[in-house]
Design an enzyme around this catalytic site. Structure first.
Site, PDB file in Angstrom:
ATOM      1  N   ASN A 184      -4.771  -4.369  -6.945  1.00  0.00           N
ATOM      2  CA  ASN A 184      -6.045  -3.819  -6.467  1.00  0.00           C
ATOM      3  C   ASN A 184      -6.027  -2.309  -6.250  1.00  0.00           C
ATOM      4  O   ASN A 184      -7.091  -1.680  -6.210  1.00  0.00           O
ATOM      5  CB  ASN A 184      -6.415  -4.518  -5.146  1.00  0.00           C
ATOM      6  N   THR A 236     -17.223   0.198   1.699  1.00  0.00           N
ATOM      7  CA  THR A 236     -15.861   0.627   1.993  1.00  0.00           C
ATOM      8  C   THR A 236     -15.843   2.123   2.254  1.00  0.00           C
ATOM      9  O   THR A 236     -16.765   2.846   1.878  1.00  0.00           O
ATOM     10  CB  THR A 236     -14.911   0.326   0.816  1.00  0.00           C
ATOM     11  N   TYR A 290     -12.898   6.958 -13.586  1.00  0.00           N
ATOM     12  CA  TYR A 290     -12.784   5.670 -12.885  1.00  0.00           C
ATOM     13  C   TYR A 290     -13.332   4.543 -13.759  1.00  0.00           C
ATOM     14  O   TYR A 290     -12.690   3.500 -13.938  1.00  0.00           O
ATOM     15  CB  TYR A 290     -13.552   5.754 -11.563  1.00  0.00           C
ATOM     16  N   ASP A 292       0.854  -1.186   0.000  1.00  0.00           N
ATOM     17  CA  ASP A 292       0.000   0.000   0.000  1.00  0.00           C
ATOM     18  C   ASP A 292       0.886   1.231   0.000  1.00  0.00           C
ATOM     19  O   ASP A 292       2.024   1.184   0.485  1.00  0.00           O
ATOM     20  CB  ASP A 292      -0.921   0.010   1.236  1.00  0.00           C
ATOM     21  N   ASP A 315       4.118   2.891  -4.092  1.00  0.00           N
ATOM     22  CA  ASP A 315       3.317   3.741  -4.966  1.00  0.00           C
ATOM     23  C   ASP A 315       3.279   3.038  -6.316  1.00  0.00           C
ATOM     24  O   ASP A 315       4.300   2.960  -7.010  1.00  0.00           O
ATOM     25  CB  ASP A 315       3.961   5.118  -5.086  1.00  0.00           C
ATOM     26  N   VAL A 316       2.124   2.506  -6.691  1.00  0.00           N
ATOM     27  CA  VAL A 316       2.053   1.676  -7.902  1.00  0.00           C
ATOM     28  C   VAL A 316       2.230   2.476  -9.184  1.00  0.00           C
ATOM     29  O   VAL A 316       2.338   1.893 -10.260  1.00  0.00           O
ATOM     30  CB  VAL A 316       0.731   0.884  -7.964  1.00  0.00           C
TER      31      VAL A 316
END
Length: 256
Positions: free
Chosen positions: A87, A187, A152, A38, A60-61
């Site tokens: 994810n 969530t 998104y 994460d 950090d993806v």
């Protein structure tokens, strides 16, 4: 639990909270050795601490070197890699006519580029391990027009298509790629945008909750998405490749 993922090594990104955290915990409960990744290192560590034998890696993806380091750490720590769940994701709730290019690129960078980078740099390790499973997280928004979350939805549609391409390119390497398409899940990310949806739809406060009851009976639970991720990650889904599994309580199946 039944140890469906015994001896498998899994990376889950965006696993500091929400769906990612639930997937990481479910994998751990099924015997996997989990790398909890994460951008929030403290959150990742807290989740890893709740899973026997798991490790946390701050990532950090959108940073290619950090993603390379994440995969290298998984292989160094556990000796290989079998399952990848890219994810990590973010969302904004803005009509497209008001969306800045900066915000558009930020969503695309995390939700699409981040998936590409995670998968791309995991592939050599998956091949070296004799194959494995990629479980992408798309969305029901990828299948239809999605007001307020256009950036998104566009990214998630691309992820769904990418999943199909991966399944075709990687099948002879023993690597399967499948996608989960959740509806509205309980969530913090979903709840943080609830008022924006209510304002756009002309609903009173709490009206979005009522809409969820009408469309999908209730909010989905993160554990339900995690159970589906376990299925795709395990040998139980050995004949699934390029599949998209909708998890939305019937939201997209009904006109009203």
């Amino acid at each position: 639990m039944s140890d469906l993922l015994a001896n498998k090594v899994a990376i889950v990104t965006g696993a500091g909270a929400g769906i990612g955290a639930a997937i990481a915990r479910a994998f751990g409960a099924e015997g996997a050795r989990v790398v909890v990744s994460d951008i929030n290192g403290g959150a990742a560590q807290a989740v890893a601490d709740s899973i026997d034998g798991a490790i946390a890696v701050t990532t950090d993806v959108t940073d290619e070197q950090q993603v390379k380091d994440l995969v290298a750490r998984a292989v160094e720590e556990f000796g290989g890699l079998n399952v990848v769940v890219p994810n990590a994701g973010i969302a904004t709730t803005t009509p497209l006519i008001e969306t800045s290019f900066e915000d558009w690129r930020k969503v695309m960078s995390v939700n699409l580029d981040g998936v590409f980078l995670t998968v791309r740099h995991s592939l050599p390790a998956l091949v070296a391990s004799g194959g494995g499973s990629i479980v992408n997280i798309s969305s029901i928004s990828s299948t239809t027009g999605s007001p307020l979350i256009g950036s998104y939805a566009a990214a998630k549609a691309a992820v769904r298509n990418l999943t199909e391409t991966l399944s075709a390119e990687l099948r002879f390497h023993g690597i399967r790629a499948n996608a989960l398409l959740p509806g509205f899940i309980d969530t913090d990310l979903v709840k943080s945008h609830q008022q924006d949806f209510e304002n756009a739809l002309g609903l009173e406060s709490g009206g979005f909750d009522d809409l969820m009851v009408t469309k999908q009976t209730r909010y989905g639970r993160t554990e339900e998405v995690a159970a589906a991720a376990v299925f795709f990650a395990s040998d139980q889904s050995s004949w699934c490749n390029g599949s998209s599994l909708v998890l939305d309580g019937g939201f997209t199946a009904s006109l009203l």
